[in-house]
Write a protein that holds these residues in place. Structure first.
Motif, PDB file in Angstrom:
ATOM      1  N   ASN A 170      44.692  14.823 -42.895  1.00 47.23           N
ATOM      2  CA  ASN A 170      43.891  13.763 -42.281  1.00 47.23           C
ATOM      3  C   ASN A 170      42.430  13.814 -42.711  1.00 47.23           C
ATOM      4  O   ASN A 170      41.601  13.107 -42.144  1.00 47.23           O
ATOM      5  N   ASP A 171      42.097  14.655 -43.714  1.00 51.94           N
ATOM      6  CA  ASP A 171      40.705  14.854 -44.114  1.00 51.94           C
ATOM      7  C   ASP A 171      40.432  14.196 -45.464  1.00 51.94           C
ATOM      8  O   ASP A 171      41.317  14.103 -46.322  1.00 51.94           O
ATOM      9  N   VAL A 172      39.174  13.764 -45.635  1.00 54.09           N
ATOM     10  CA  VAL A 172      38.688  13.269 -46.921  1.00 54.09           C
ATOM     11  C   VAL A 172      37.344  13.922 -47.195  1.00 54.09           C
ATOM     12  O   VAL A 172      36.659  14.391 -46.275  1.00 54.09           O
ATOM     13  N   ILE A 173      36.972  13.928 -48.480  1.00 54.83           N
ATOM     14  CA  ILE A 173      35.693  14.471 -48.917  1.00 54.83           C
ATOM     15  C   ILE A 173      34.889  13.347 -49.569  1.00 54.83           C
ATOM     16  O   ILE A 173      35.383  12.673 -50.476  1.00 54.83           O
ATOM     17  N   VAL A 174      33.653  13.164 -49.109  1.00 49.66           N
ATOM     18  CA  VAL A 174      32.748  12.161 -49.675  1.00 49.66           C
ATOM     19  C   VAL A 174      31.622  12.909 -50.359  1.00 49.66           C
ATOM     20  O   VAL A 174      30.905  13.690 -49.717  1.00 49.66           O
ATOM     21  N   SER A 175      31.448  12.696 -51.647  1.00 47.90           N
ATOM     22  CA  SER A 175      30.424  13.396 -52.419  1.00 47.90           C
ATOM     23  C   SER A 175      29.488  12.398 -53.079  1.00 47.90           C
ATOM     24  O   SER A 175      29.854  11.250 -53.322  1.00 47.90           O
ATOM     25  N   GLY A 176      28.262  12.884 -53.366  1.00 45.71           N
ATOM     26  CA  GLY A 176      27.271  12.060 -54.056  1.00 45.71           C
ATOM     27  C   GLY A 176      26.242  11.430 -53.165  1.00 45.71           C
ATOM     28  O   GLY A 176      25.324  10.774 -53.664  1.00 45.71           O
ATOM     29  N   ILE A 177      26.344  11.560 -51.842  1.00 44.21           N
ATOM     30  CA  ILE A 177      25.365  10.943 -50.929  1.00 44.21           C
ATOM     31  C   ILE A 177      24.208  11.917 -50.735  1.00 44.21           C
ATOM     32  O   ILE A 177      24.424  13.064 -50.330  1.00 44.21           O
ATOM     33  N   PRO A 178      22.963  11.514 -51.039  1.00 40.99           N
ATOM     34  CA  PRO A 178      21.812  12.414 -50.879  1.00 40.99           C
ATOM     35  C   PRO A 178      21.632  12.844 -49.432  1.00 40.99           C
ATOM     36  O   PRO A 178      22.007  12.137 -48.490  1.00 40.99           O
ATOM     37  N   GLU A 179      21.036  14.007 -49.262  1.00 39.51           N
ATOM     38  CA  GLU A 179      20.784  14.551 -47.927  1.00 39.51           C
ATOM     39  C   GLU A 179      19.381  14.191 -47.454  1.00 39.51           C
ATOM     40  O   GLU A 179      18.455  14.056 -48.256  1.00 39.51           O
ATOM     41  N   SER A 180      19.254  14.108 -46.163  1.00 43.85           N
ATOM     42  CA  SER A 180      17.945  13.925 -45.518  1.00 43.85           C
ATOM     43  C   SER A 180      18.013  14.558 -44.146  1.00 43.85           C
ATOM     44  O   SER A 180      19.081  14.684 -43.551  1.00 43.85           O
ATOM     45  N   LYS A 181      16.845  14.936 -43.634  1.00 43.49           N
ATOM     46  CA  LYS A 181      16.816  15.629 -42.353  1.00 43.49           C
ATOM     47  C   LYS A 181      17.240  14.728 -41.199  1.00 43.49           C
ATOM     48  O   LYS A 181      17.827  15.190 -40.231  1.00 43.49           O
ATOM     49  N   ALA A 182      16.913  13.435 -41.294  1.00 47.47           N
ATOM     50  CA  ALA A 182      17.193  12.537 -40.167  1.00 47.47           C
ATOM     51  C   ALA A 182      18.476  11.747 -40.379  1.00 47.47           C
ATOM     52  O   ALA A 182      18.670  10.710 -39.745  1.00 47.47           O
ATOM     53  N   GLU A 183      19.372  12.204 -41.241  1.00 49.01           N
ATOM     54  CA  GLU A 183      20.576  11.441 -41.528  1.00 49.01           C
ATOM     55  C   GLU A 183      21.580  11.536 -40.384  1.00 49.01           C
ATOM     56  O   GLU A 183      21.586  12.490 -39.603  1.00 49.01           O
ATOM     57  N   ASN A 184      22.441  10.529 -40.328  1.00 54.11           N
ATOM     58  CA  ASN A 184      23.545  10.498 -39.367  1.00 54.11           C
ATOM     59  C   ASN A 184      24.836  10.441 -40.182  1.00 54.11           C
ATOM     60  O   ASN A 184      25.196   9.378 -40.690  1.00 54.11           O
ATOM     61  N   PRO A 185      25.536  11.593 -40.352  1.00 51.32           N
ATOM     62  CA  PRO A 185      26.723  11.598 -41.216  1.00 51.32           C
ATOM     63  C   PRO A 185      27.776  10.581 -40.795  1.00 51.32           C
ATOM     64  O   PRO A 185      28.407   9.945 -41.651  1.00 51.32           O
ATOM     65  N   ALA A 186      27.977  10.404 -39.509  1.00 53.57           N
ATOM     66  CA  ALA A 186      28.978   9.437 -39.057  1.00 53.57           C
ATOM     67  C   ALA A 186      28.599   8.018 -39.469  1.00 53.57           C
ATOM     68  O   ALA A 186      29.449   7.217 -39.897  1.00 53.57           O
ATOM     69  N   HIS A 187      27.311   7.680 -39.354  1.00 52.90           N
ATOM     70  CA  HIS A 187      26.863   6.346 -39.768  1.00 52.90           C
ATOM     71  C   HIS A 187      27.030   6.164 -41.277  1.00 52.90           C
ATOM     72  O   HIS A 187      27.421   5.073 -41.734  1.00 52.90           O
ATOM     73  N   LEU A 188      26.752   7.217 -42.057  1.00 54.55           N
ATOM     74  CA  LEU A 188      26.933   7.127 -43.501  1.00 54.55           C
ATOM     75  C   LEU A 188      28.389   6.873 -43.865  1.00 54.55           C
ATOM     76  O   LEU A 188      28.692   6.071 -44.766  1.00 54.55           O
ATOM     77  N   ILE A 189      29.317   7.531 -43.177  1.00 56.48           N
ATOM     78  CA  ILE A 189      30.736   7.343 -43.472  1.00 56.48           C
ATOM     79  C   ILE A 189      31.177   5.924 -43.106  1.00 56.48           C
ATOM     80  O   ILE A 189      31.961   5.294 -43.839  1.00 56.48           O
ATOM     81  N   LYS A 190      30.664   5.422 -42.002  1.00 54.67           N
ATOM     82  CA  LYS A 190      31.019   4.038 -41.628  1.00 54.67           C
ATOM     83  C   LYS A 190      30.496   3.060 -42.671  1.00 54.67           C
ATOM     84  O   LYS A 190      31.179   2.086 -43.037  1.00 54.67           O
ATOM     85  N   THR A 191      29.288   3.308 -43.185  1.00 59.17           N
ATOM     86  CA  THR A 191      28.721   2.425 -44.207  1.00 59.17           C
ATOM     87  C   THR A 191      29.548   2.478 -45.486  1.00 59.17           C
ATOM     88  O   THR A 191      29.829   1.458 -46.113  1.00 59.17           O
ATOM     89  N   VAL A 192      29.961   3.704 -45.887  1.00 62.60           N
ATOM     90  CA  VAL A 192      30.786   3.842 -47.084  1.00 62.60           C
ATOM     91  C   VAL A 192      32.116   3.114 -46.901  1.00 62.60           C
ATOM     92  O   VAL A 192      32.599   2.412 -47.811  1.00 62.60           O
ATOM     93  N   SER A 193      32.740   3.271 -45.736  1.00 60.99           N
ATOM     94  CA  SER A 193      34.035   2.609 -45.509  1.00 60.99           C
ATOM     95  C   SER A 193      33.905   1.090 -45.517  1.00 60.99           C
ATOM     96  O   SER A 193      34.789   0.379 -46.031  1.00 60.99           O
ATOM     97  N   LEU A 194      32.785   0.558 -44.975  1.00 60.81           N
ATOM     98  CA  LEU A 194      32.587  -0.892 -45.011  1.00 60.81           C
ATOM     99  C   LEU A 194      32.443  -1.388 -46.442  1.00 60.81           C
ATOM    100  O   LEU A 194      32.956  -2.451 -46.802  1.00 60.81           O
ATOM    101  N   LYS A 195      31.710  -0.633 -47.276  1.00 59.73           N
ATOM    102  CA  LYS A 195      31.569  -1.028 -48.672  1.00 59.73           C
ATOM    103  C   LYS A 195      32.907  -0.988 -49.406  1.00 59.73           C
ATOM    104  O   LYS A 195      33.113  -1.706 -50.381  1.00 59.73           O
ATOM    105  N   LEU A 196      33.827  -0.141 -48.931  1.00 58.37           N
ATOM    106  CA  LEU A 196      35.156  -0.058 -49.538  1.00 58.37           C
ATOM    107  C   LEU A 196      36.132  -1.045 -48.925  1.00 58.37           C
ATOM    108  O   LEU A 196      37.295  -1.101 -49.333  1.00 58.37           O
TER     109      LEU A 196
END
Length: 338
Positions: A170-196
């Protein structure tokens, strides 16, 4: 037996001479009388001579002895030589006894040393014998039981690896997204899934986290002739609540392979964003080795499905599964049957 008036030692009456005045007995050597000489009648000892009235210098003990006997510097008598010889013999016997005792101790120590050396030699012979037997047994052994044991261990490792991989279905790996201190990983994954083209909500996401230590790896880039270093972003591991959602997300990512950080409105130079299956460490290493071997041997397809690794040389050829490095040698280098 009387004592000598000169040296105080016992003396036999026949071996000495007596003073005619004090009847004292003396060794001949003690009073300077040669052994072969016969004393004059009325012989006086030196003490009695000294008590006589002095008339002239001839009455002194030394002069009287010289007057009575013509030999003034007589050689040592037989008695004195015998005593000295006895002392030397006694001393020699004592030294000889000491030397014998030392030799006896040395012989005993030598015997003990030989016994210890003999024991060491026996033990060394026993060890050499055992080593020789082991070498002969090893050379003459039947390799089949050991080979069977190695095969069993390899099969167990494969089973454990497959079981660990099943836990990541049930797991996936998302690579290539730059890191930042104030990032929200869950929001980033939702954005990636919407683009897909896949809409994920909070119920579809069980857990989201970046894997590895912060600033663990670095990559080198050239910008206007200057070489700078920036940290390689860590991958994001996503656990989804349903396997169907995971399969949809992976299929969409394979259809749209050109997704970049610019599509996600992320700052910095555009770089590719990839969504893949989450593999165990063993499978990830095996997948990397398989891709390298496939590139060298001109294989066209290498992919994973549900944690399994497959290869296909060209279109129209059946796919082959890679489970271990032994399969890589068989498939790409012809080492045994596939």
């Amino acid at each position: 037996m009387a004592k000598c008036g000169g040296c105080g030692q016992f003396i036999a009456a026949s071996a000495g001479i007596r003073c005619s005045k004090c009847t004292g007995c003396y060794h001949r050597a003690c009073v300077g009388v040669p052994a072969a000489a016969t004393p004059a009648p009325g012989w006086l000892c030196p003490g009695c001579k000294a008590k006589l009235p002095k008339t002239d210098n001839s009455a002194t003990p030394v002069k009287s002895a010289a007057a009575d006997f013509t030999e003034t510097n007589s050689p040592p008598t037989d008695t004195t030589a015998s005593l000295d010889l006895a002392r030397e013999i006694r001393s020699f016997r004592e030294e000889l006894s000491t030397l014998r005792a030392e030799i006896r101790d040395m012989r005993q120590e030598t015997a003990d040393f030989r016994a210890a050396i003999g024991g060491c030699n026996e033990r060394m012979d026993e060890v050499e014998h055992r080593v020789t037997n082991l070498e002969q047994r090893f050379e003459a052994r039947d390799p089949s039981p050991y080979d069977h044991l190695e095969e069993t261990i390899a099969d167990l490792k494969l089973q454990l690896n497959e079981r660990d991989q099943d836990l990541l279905l049930n797991d996936v790996i998302v690579s290539g997204i730059p890191e930042s201190k104030a990032e929200n990983p869950a929001h980033l994954i939702k954005t990636v899934s919407l683009k897909l083209g896949i809409a994920l909500d909070d119920r579809d996401i069980v857990n989201v986290e970046r894997l590895g230590m912060v600033r663990r790896n670095f990559v080198t880039t050239a910008s206007q002739g200057d070489i700078t270093e920036r940290p390689r972003p860590r991958v994001i591991a996503v656990r989804l609540s349903r396997r169907a959602v995971r399969e949809q997300l992976i299929r969409a990512a394979r259809v749209r392979r050109g997704l970049t950080t610019a599509d996600l409105d992320l700052p910095g130079q555009p770089r590719g964003v990839y969504v893949n299956e989450n593999l165990t460490r063993s499978n990830a290493r095996l997948f990397r080795t398989t891709r390298e071997a496939a590139q060298r041997q001109k294989f066209k397809y290498v992919w994973t499905k549900e944690g399994r690794i497959y290869v296909r040389k060209e279109d129209g050829v059946s796919a082959l599964r890679v489970r271990s490095e032994a399969d890589i040698r068989k498939i790409f280098f012809g080492d045994g049957p596939v």
